[in-house]
Enzyme design. Structure first.
Site, PDB file in Angstrom:
ATOM      1  N   ARG A 128       0.861  -1.197   0.000  1.00 38.92           N
ATOM      2  CA  ARG A 128       0.000   0.000   0.000  1.00 38.92           C
ATOM      3  C   ARG A 128       0.891   1.239   0.000  1.00 38.92           C
ATOM      4  O   ARG A 128       1.743   1.390   0.873  1.00 38.92           O
ATOM      5  CB  ARG A 128      -0.920   0.020   1.221  1.00 38.92           C
ATOM      6  CG  ARG A 128      -2.096   1.011   1.086  1.00 38.92           C
ATOM      7  CD  ARG A 128      -2.895   1.136   2.380  1.00 38.92           C
ATOM      8  NE  ARG A 128      -2.164   1.888   3.382  1.00 38.92           N
ATOM      9  CZ  ARG A 128      -2.145   1.594   4.688  1.00 38.92           C
ATOM     10  NH1 ARG A 128      -2.810   0.559   5.147  1.00 38.92           N
ATOM     11  NH2 ARG A 128      -1.465   2.339   5.528  1.00 38.92           N
ATOM     12  N   GLU A 144       4.527   7.246   2.644  1.00 41.72           N
ATOM     13  CA  GLU A 144       5.315   6.040   2.860  1.00 41.72           C
ATOM     14  C   GLU A 144       4.806   4.931   1.957  1.00 41.72           C
ATOM     15  O   GLU A 144       3.725   5.038   1.357  1.00 41.72           O
ATOM     16  CB  GLU A 144       5.246   5.591   4.329  1.00 41.72           C
ATOM     17  CG  GLU A 144       3.861   5.213   4.809  1.00 41.72           C
ATOM     18  CD  GLU A 144       3.829   4.852   6.290  1.00 41.72           C
ATOM     19  OE1 GLU A 144       4.900   4.864   6.927  1.00 41.72           O
ATOM     20  OE2 GLU A 144       2.738   4.555   6.808  1.00 41.72           O
ATOM     21  N   ASN A 146       4.072   0.867   2.267  1.00 44.04           N
ATOM     22  CA  ASN A 146       3.918  -0.228   3.230  1.00 44.04           C
ATOM     23  C   ASN A 146       4.089  -1.573   2.536  1.00 44.04           C
ATOM     24  O   ASN A 146       3.382  -1.875   1.569  1.00 44.04           O
ATOM     25  CB  ASN A 146       2.530  -0.178   3.867  1.00 44.04           C
ATOM     26  CG  ASN A 146       2.263   1.139   4.580  1.00 44.04           C
ATOM     27  OD1 ASN A 146       2.647   1.325   5.717  1.00 44.04           O
ATOM     28  ND2 ASN A 146       1.626   2.070   3.887  1.00 44.04           N
ATOM     29  N   SER A 151      -3.071  -2.646   6.025  1.00 41.42           N
ATOM     30  CA  SER A 151      -4.405  -2.944   6.560  1.00 41.42           C
ATOM     31  C   SER A 151      -5.512  -2.117   5.921  1.00 41.42           C
ATOM     32  O   SER A 151      -5.269  -1.187   5.158  1.00 41.42           O
ATOM     33  CB  SER A 151      -4.410  -2.734   8.075  1.00 41.42           C
ATOM     34  OG  SER A 151      -4.084  -1.393   8.384  1.00 41.42           O
ATOM     35  N   LYS A 308      11.942   3.106   6.122  1.00 39.96           N
ATOM     36  CA  LYS A 308      12.004   4.536   5.780  1.00 39.96           C
ATOM     37  C   LYS A 308      13.366   4.900   5.189  1.00 39.96           C
ATOM     38  O   LYS A 308      13.470   5.799   4.361  1.00 39.96           O
ATOM     39  CB  LYS A 308      11.737   5.383   7.028  1.00 39.96           C
ATOM     40  CG  LYS A 308      10.434   5.056   7.751  1.00 39.96           C
ATOM     41  CD  LYS A 308       9.229   5.285   6.861  1.00 39.96           C
ATOM     42  CE  LYS A 308       7.925   5.034   7.615  1.00 39.96           C
ATOM     43  NZ  LYS A 308       7.695   3.626   7.953  1.00 39.96           N
ATOM     44  N   LYS A 366      11.280  10.468  11.219  1.00 37.31           N
ATOM     45  CA  LYS A 366      10.656   9.150  11.089  1.00 37.31           C
ATOM     46  C   LYS A 366      11.667   8.035  11.366  1.00 37.31           C
ATOM     47  O   LYS A 366      12.717   7.973  10.738  1.00 37.31           O
ATOM     48  CB  LYS A 366      10.083   8.969   9.670  1.00 37.31           C
ATOM     49  CG  LYS A 366       9.129  10.064   9.240  1.00 37.31           C
ATOM     50  CD  LYS A 366       8.593   9.835   7.836  1.00 37.31           C
ATOM     51  CE  LYS A 366       7.260   9.145   7.871  1.00 37.31           C
ATOM     52  NZ  LYS A 366       6.622   9.069   6.549  1.00 37.31           N
ATOM     53  N   GLU A 370       6.698   0.595  11.417  1.00 39.85           N
ATOM     54  CA  GLU A 370       5.350   0.589  10.861  1.00 39.85           C
ATOM     55  C   GLU A 370       4.354   0.619  12.011  1.00 39.85           C
ATOM     56  O   GLU A 370       4.703   0.400  13.162  1.00 39.85           O
ATOM     57  CB  GLU A 370       5.122  -0.673  10.007  1.00 39.85           C
ATOM     58  CG  GLU A 370       6.110  -0.823   8.862  1.00 39.85           C
ATOM     59  CD  GLU A 370       6.030   0.296   7.856  1.00 39.85           C
ATOM     60  OE1 GLU A 370       4.960   0.904   7.706  1.00 39.85           O
ATOM     61  OE2 GLU A 370       7.058   0.581   7.213  1.00 39.85           O
ATOM     62  N   GLY A 371       3.080   0.869  11.676  1.00 42.89           N
ATOM     63  CA  GLY A 371       2.032   0.735  12.675  1.00 42.89           C
ATOM     64  C   GLY A 371       1.512   2.029  13.260  1.00 42.89           C
ATOM     65  O   GLY A 371       0.565   2.022  14.029  1.00 42.89           O
ATOM     66  N   ARG A 454      -8.041   7.484   4.738  1.00 45.78           N
ATOM     67  CA  ARG A 454      -7.956   7.574   6.198  1.00 45.78           C
ATOM     68  C   ARG A 454      -7.930   9.062   6.517  1.00 45.78           C
ATOM     69  O   ARG A 454      -7.112   9.810   5.992  1.00 45.78           O
ATOM     70  CB  ARG A 454      -6.677   6.882   6.649  1.00 45.78           C
ATOM     71  CG  ARG A 454      -6.439   6.815   8.111  1.00 45.78           C
ATOM     72  CD  ARG A 454      -5.240   5.934   8.385  1.00 45.78           C
ATOM     73  NE  ARG A 454      -4.129   6.209   7.475  1.00 45.78           N
ATOM     74  CZ  ARG A 454      -3.069   5.429   7.341  1.00 45.78           C
ATOM     75  NH1 ARG A 454      -2.995   4.311   8.011  1.00 45.78           N
ATOM     76  NH2 ARG A 454      -2.087   5.759   6.530  1.00 45.78           N
TER      77      ARG A 454
END
Length: 480
Positions: A128, A144, A146, A151, A308, A366, A370-371, A454
């Site tokens: 993603r 970013e 992923n 998700s 990153k 950064k 992740e998360g 989002r």
């Protein structure tokens, strides 16, 4: 400079009685269609509550949405090539490995498996790429990329239908034509099924690697339900890393055996942050999976390619051309990059450090994580850099120019929050899902499969929905 603003899809504010009525309908629709999560504060396996969502779809420029959609296969292939370039990964990560234990543990597994000889050359990527619009011209800039546990493909596939219902109930049925369909769930699951078929062993399993406690249960289970509905011959099993350590073994063919059956595909919905490896058992389980013949989603080198540090290295002049050549595609990809800077102990790193200390509000700091919830903003950037100025710790971070997206007014509906919610300024982040399957030398599938939006409060730095910071949304496409 003040942030630009996009108009909502319907006139706001809504009259109070209308607002309360629409929210009640929307909550019921969400609960009955799986737009839900488990409550972190009062966890109960028998209870699902609504996931936070925005009441009305958020505006997004059609041309920029289509640009992101069309770029996804290009980015899939780029990251596939990056992951299979051992020298590039080694060179890019070498400084971070000295100070970031988590990334080093992943890297050590990668080296160990390479030295043994890779058993399974096929990789499955369910990726993603995330974007914010920059206020100057409302052009997308990549936040970013992923490569693990990407998700909300499942839940957000349901959202266009929810918003169509809401808009029709408000008398705005004529505008739903501006909402793109979203088939992320079926597209992502098709990738897992295709990988399963390429594995080619009848009666083998698909293994989902999950957390000890799954709050985002709907998003995970919908994948399982869709796979077993589409292919009743495929058995999906959910296990934690600790359970994989205790319950699996490798046979002489390097097959990963669970309950006496070989595992065809291992799909990680956990394993992307240090807290998910509390002991050596979890790391041993990850190594066992990586040594096996199972097709990994992601493989360890896909996960390393999603750090990153790699994102920052690809922004260095000439890096994209190394993987993509000097044609139009590399220019299109470079156009979505914002400023990305290394903090290594060299001339460029010192320049970046001084630049950020002098004007911290311009940047985001950064780590290789992740998360959600890991980045630093504003004055925290300055304080962290002053603290790390002479420490090797700073090499574990990258510096990114802050993207300031346009504002839109809207209502965020949250579980347990007072109704009606206030009308607030929001900003949205677009994610585009991609599927790629291939070896170093051959790509079998490469496609874009769906999207997510989002949305968060404009004054909130982080926007992770699973972390409780953002809200689920769907784009309403504008011709600008």
């Amino acid at each position: 400079m003040s942030q630009a603003r996009l108009a909502s899809c319907v006139p706001l504010p809504l009259e109070n009685k209308v607002l309360v009525n629409v929210i009640e309908k929307a909550k019921d629709w969400a609960l009955m269609h799986g737009v839900g999560m488990r409550d972190r504060k009062h966890f109960n396996k028998d209870v699902i509550q609504i996931a936070p969502f925005v009441l009305l779809p958020s505006p997004f420029p059609r041309t920029e949405f289509m640009k992101a959609v069309e770029l996804q296969p290009v980015l899939n292939e780029l990251m596939h090539k990056v992951a299979h370039d051992d020298q590039f990964l080694e060179q890019t990560l070498q400084n971070a490995l000295q100070v970031d234990e988590f990334t080093k543990n992943l890297y050590d597994i990668w080296v160990k498996v390479r030295n043994e000889g890779i058993t399974q050359s096929l990789c499955l990527g369910l990726f993603r790429s995330d974007y914010l619009m920059q206020r100057d011209g409302n052009k997308i800039k990549q936040v970013e990329f992923n490569t693990i546990a990407s998700s909300f493909g499942a839940i957000t596939s349901n959202l266009p239908a929810m918003f169509r219902y809401i808009l029709r109930s408000m008398g705005y049925g004529d505008i739903i034509k501006n909402m793109p369909e979203n088939r992320a769930l079926s597209g992502l699951c098709a990738g897992i099924i295709e990988a399963y078929d390429l594995f080619g062993v009848p009666d083998s399993l698909v293994l989902f690697v999950v957390e000890e406690v799954s709050y985002n249960i709907c998003d995970q289970r919908f994948h399982e339900f869709h796979i077993t509905e589409a292919r009743p011959d495929i058995m999906v099993i959910r296990k934690t890393l600790c359970e994989i350590y205790e319950e699996t073994e490798l046979n002489d063919k390097k097959q990963l055996l669970l309950e006496g059956k070989p595992v065809a595909v291992v799909y990680y919905r956990s394993g992307y942050e240090p807290a998910q490896y509390p002991s050596s058992r979890e790391w041993d389980a990850r190594l066992r999976v990586e040594r096996s013949s199972a097709i990994k989603c992601p493989s360890i080198h896909y996960q390393l390619a999603g750090t990153k540090k790699v994102q920052q290295a690809l922004a260095i002049p000439g890096a994209l051309e190394k993987f993509m050549g000097a044609g139009a595609s590399s220019g299109r990809v470079r156009d979505i990059f914002t400023g990305l800077y290394s903090l290594d102990f060299d001339e460029a790193g010192e320049r970046a450090l001084e630049m950020a200390i002098a004007d911290a509000e311009r940047f985001v700091l950064k780590p290789q994580r992740e998360g959600g919830g890991n980045n630093l903003y504003g004055e925290d950037v300055r304080e962290a850099l002053l603290r790390m100025r002479h420490s090797r710790e700073r090499a574990a971070y990258i510096l990114m120019e802050r993207i300031l997206p346009p504002l839109v007014s809207g209502y965020v509906v949250r579980p347990g929050a007072p109704v009606p919610p206030p009308l607030t300024d929001l900003v949205s982040e677009l994610g585009i899902f991609g599927v790629i399957i291939g070896t170093k030398d051959k790509i079998y599938s490469n496609r874009q499969v769906g999207h997510m939006l989002r949305t968060k409060l404009a004054d909130a730095n982080e926007g992770g929905v699973a972390a409780g910071l953002g809200a689920l949304d769907s784009p309403y496409l504008l011709d600008m």
